[in-house]
Design a protein around this motif. Structure first.
Motif, PDB file in Angstrom:
ATOM      1  N   ASP A   1      88.803 104.341  14.244  1.00 17.94           N
ATOM      2  CA  ASP A   1      88.574 105.650  13.653  1.00 17.94           C
ATOM      3  C   ASP A   1      87.609 106.430  14.535  1.00 17.94           C
ATOM      4  N   TRP A   2      87.305 107.679  14.115  1.00 17.38           N
ATOM      5  CA  TRP A   2      86.464 108.541  14.934  1.00 17.38           C
ATOM      6  C   TRP A   2      85.073 107.951  15.129  1.00 17.38           C
ATOM      7  N   ARG A   3      84.540 107.344  14.082  1.00 20.55           N
ATOM      8  CA  ARG A   3      83.182 106.805  14.166  1.00 20.55           C
ATOM      9  C   ARG A   3      83.123 105.669  15.188  1.00 20.55           C
ATOM     10  N   GLU A   4      84.105 104.810  15.153  1.00 22.47           N
ATOM     11  CA  GLU A   4      84.157 103.722  16.120  1.00 22.47           C
ATOM     12  C   GLU A   4      84.357 104.261  17.532  1.00 22.47           C
TER      13      GLU A   4
ATOM     14  N   VAL B   1      88.511 109.347  29.199  1.00 22.11           N
ATOM     15  CA  VAL B   1      87.463 109.083  28.202  1.00 22.11           C
ATOM     16  C   VAL B   1      87.359 110.255  27.229  1.00 22.11           C
ATOM     17  N   ALA B   2      87.363 111.483  27.751  1.00 22.06           N
ATOM     18  CA  ALA B   2      87.267 112.663  26.887  1.00 22.06           C
ATOM     19  C   ALA B   2      88.462 112.748  25.941  1.00 22.06           C
ATOM     20  N   GLU B   3      89.641 112.478  26.460  1.00 20.36           N
ATOM     21  CA  GLU B   3      90.844 112.539  25.624  1.00 20.36           C
ATOM     22  C   GLU B   3      90.798 111.498  24.515  1.00 20.36           C
ATOM     23  N   ALA B   4      90.411 110.276  24.867  1.00 22.36           N
ATOM     24  CA  ALA B   4      90.340 109.214  23.867  1.00 22.36           C
ATOM     25  C   ALA B   4      89.321 109.540  22.786  1.00 22.36           C
ATOM     26  N   THR B   5      88.212 110.151  23.182  1.00 26.04           N
ATOM     27  CA  THR B   5      87.161 110.496  22.217  1.00 26.04           C
ATOM     28  C   THR B   5      87.606 111.625  21.297  1.00 26.04           C
ATOM     29  N   LEU B   6      88.120 112.705  21.878  1.00 18.83           N
ATOM     30  CA  LEU B   6      88.510 113.870  21.078  1.00 18.83           C
ATOM     31  C   LEU B   6      89.718 113.571  20.192  1.00 18.83           C
ATOM     32  N   SER B   7      90.645 112.790  20.702  1.00 24.14           N
ATOM     33  CA  SER B   7      91.840 112.502  19.905  1.00 24.14           C
ATOM     34  C   SER B   7      91.508 111.704  18.656  1.00 24.14           C
ATOM     35  N   ALA B   8      90.409 110.935  18.700  1.00 25.04           N
ATOM     36  CA  ALA B   8      90.008 110.153  17.523  1.00 25.04           C
ATOM     37  C   ALA B   8      89.522 111.060  16.395  1.00 25.04           C
ATOM     38  N   LEU B   9      89.067 112.275  16.729  1.00 22.21           N
ATOM     39  CA  LEU B   9      88.591 113.222  15.718  1.00 22.21           C
ATOM     40  C   LEU B   9      89.617 114.306  15.404  1.00 22.21           C
ATOM     41  N   ASP B  10      90.730 114.297  16.119  1.00 25.22           N
ATOM     42  CA  ASP B  10      91.731 115.346  15.953  1.00 25.22           C
ATOM     43  C   ASP B  10      92.236 115.413  14.514  1.00 25.22           C
ATOM     44  N   GLY B  11      92.207 116.597  13.949  1.00 20.48           N
ATOM     45  CA  GLY B  11      92.695 116.801  12.590  1.00 20.48           C
ATOM     46  C   GLY B  11      91.658 116.630  11.503  1.00 20.48           C
ATOM     47  N   LEU B  12      90.465 116.142  11.865  1.00 15.59           N
ATOM     48  CA  LEU B  12      89.423 115.935  10.851  1.00 15.59           C
ATOM     49  C   LEU B  12      88.678 117.225  10.529  1.00 15.59           C
TER      50      LEU B  12
ATOM     51  N   LEU C   1      75.554 109.392  13.691  1.00 18.60           N
ATOM     52  CA  LEU C   1      76.923 109.318  13.181  1.00 18.60           C
ATOM     53  C   LEU C   1      76.977 109.619  11.688  1.00 18.60           C
ATOM     54  N   ASP C   2      75.945 109.209  10.945  1.00 16.86           N
ATOM     55  CA  ASP C   2      75.875 109.552   9.517  1.00 16.86           C
ATOM     56  C   ASP C   2      75.828 111.068   9.334  1.00 16.86           C
ATOM     57  N   ALA C   3      75.029 111.727  10.176  1.00 14.93           N
ATOM     58  CA  ALA C   3      74.910 113.182  10.079  1.00 14.93           C
ATOM     59  C   ALA C   3      76.240 113.858  10.422  1.00 14.93           C
ATOM     60  N   VAL C   4      76.927 113.344  11.440  1.00 16.08           N
ATOM     61  CA  VAL C   4      78.231 113.898  11.804  1.00 16.08           C
ATOM     62  C   VAL C   4      79.231 113.686  10.672  1.00 16.08           C
ATOM     63  N   ALA C   5      79.207 112.502  10.056  1.00 20.75           N
ATOM     64  CA  ALA C   5      80.120 112.216   8.948  1.00 20.75           C
ATOM     65  C   ALA C   5      79.887 113.180   7.793  1.00 20.75           C
ATOM     66  N   ALA C   6      78.620 113.466   7.499  1.00 24.48           N
ATOM     67  CA  ALA C   6      78.304 114.397   6.420  1.00 24.48           C
ATOM     68  C   ALA C   6      78.837 115.796   6.730  1.00 24.48           C
ATOM     69  N   ARG C   7      78.730 116.203   7.991  1.00 21.42           N
ATOM     70  CA  ARG C   7      79.224 117.523   8.383  1.00 21.42           C
ATOM     71  C   ARG C   7      80.753 117.576   8.318  1.00 21.42           C
ATOM     72  N   LEU C   8      81.406 116.528   8.749  1.00 19.84           N
ATOM     73  CA  LEU C   8      82.870 116.490   8.729  1.00 19.84           C
ATOM     74  C   LEU C   8      83.403 116.525   7.296  1.00 19.84           C
ATOM     75  N   ALA C   9      82.584 116.041   6.354  1.00 23.88           N
ATOM     76  CA  ALA C   9      83.016 116.005   4.954  1.00 23.88           C
ATOM     77  C   ALA C   9      82.897 117.358   4.259  1.00 23.88           C
ATOM     78  N   LEU C  10      82.170 118.296   4.898  1.00 23.68           N
ATOM     79  CA  LEU C  10      82.016 119.615   4.286  1.00 23.68           C
ATOM     80  C   LEU C  10      83.319 120.407   4.369  1.00 23.68           C
ATOM     81  N   PRO C  11      83.596 121.226   3.363  1.00 17.33           N
ATOM     82  CA  PRO C  11      84.783 122.062   3.439  1.00 17.33           C
ATOM     83  C   PRO C  11      84.670 123.071   4.561  1.00 17.33           C
TER      84      PRO C  11
END
Length: 230
Positions: A83-86, A122-133, A218-228
């Motif tokens: 997943d994106w976090r990993e 590396v950039a592609e692998a990283t960004l693709s893990a967050l794609d659509g979130l 990562l916790d802070a990023v997760a909280a931001r991603l969860a916002l509408p």
């Protein structure tokens, strides 16, 4: 035209290619830091004339770009993250491990984006893990935030390692040497928060500190991603 787009010159009596040149430059930097790297020194390492290298690499900055991309080959994830976090966690830890093997990398992290083939993967692998979130700007800020954390943490750790070698004092040796003065300063009562940290705080090693800080980010990023969005 970037160094990756420019064709290499034909082979001559001493066989050269960018791979050999970059390998020699990385070896020199591993031994003596970036200050040990020059086109002249790389040429000497390869038993070639310095002017030969200019057919492959125009400037030392291009050489540094190639060296960074070479190390990005070590940062490439060995398998697709779950997943994106990993994905971001793996990027951070593998970058730190690469910097510990090649301390000079810390001096080049955080600058211009890595546009070499390994850096792009590396950039592609990283960004693709967050794609659509989230929207693309939020994703970019998330990656930049994590990158800013681990870049700063890595530079701090490498700076401490260099200080240990320069002074001959380990972290604990330095603390012991500086202890009497710090004790006197804390006894004045002017630094209560610092005194509490010194007396009650838990001393952890660099790896544990890096991992803990990363998880908080990562916790802070997760909280931001969860916002509408909006």
């Amino acid at each position: 035209m970037t160094v990756w787009d420019r064709p290499e010159p034909p082979t001559r009596p001493v066989p050269l290619d960018r791979e050999r040149i970059v390998g020699a430059a990385v070896a020199l930097a591993d031994e003596g830091g970036l200050e040990a790297v020059s086109l002249r020194k790389v040429a000497a390492r390869l038993d070639a004339g310095p002017m030969r290298l200019y057919g492959y690499i125009a400037t030392k900055e291009e050489l540094f770009d190639l060296m960074v991309d070479e190390v990005y080959g070590e940062i490439l994830p060995e398998e697709e993250p779950g997943d994106w976090r990993e994905a971001l966690r793996v990027l951070a830890h593998r970058t730190r491990q690469a910097a510990l093997r090649h301390e000079w990398l810390a001096d080049l992290l955080g600058g211009r984006p890595a546009l070499g083939p390994n850096g792009l993967v590396v950039a592609e692998a990283t960004l693709s893990a967050l794609d659509g979130l989230a929207d693309v700007d939020t994703v970019m800020r998330a990656v930049e935030t994590v990158s800013a954390y681990f870049t700063g943490a890595i530079r701090h750790e490498i700076a401490n390692l260099r200080a240990e070698r320069a002074t001959g004092l380990s972290k604990h040796d330095w603390q012991h040497a500086a202890g009497p003065r710090l004790t006197r300063m804390l006894a004045t009562g002017r630094f209560p928060a610092l005194a509490k940290a010194v007396h009650d705080g838990t001393d952890v090693d660099a790896e544990a500190s890096f991992a803990t800080g990363l998880e908080w980010v990562l916790d802070a990023v997760a909280a931001r991603l969860a916002l509408p969005s909006g």
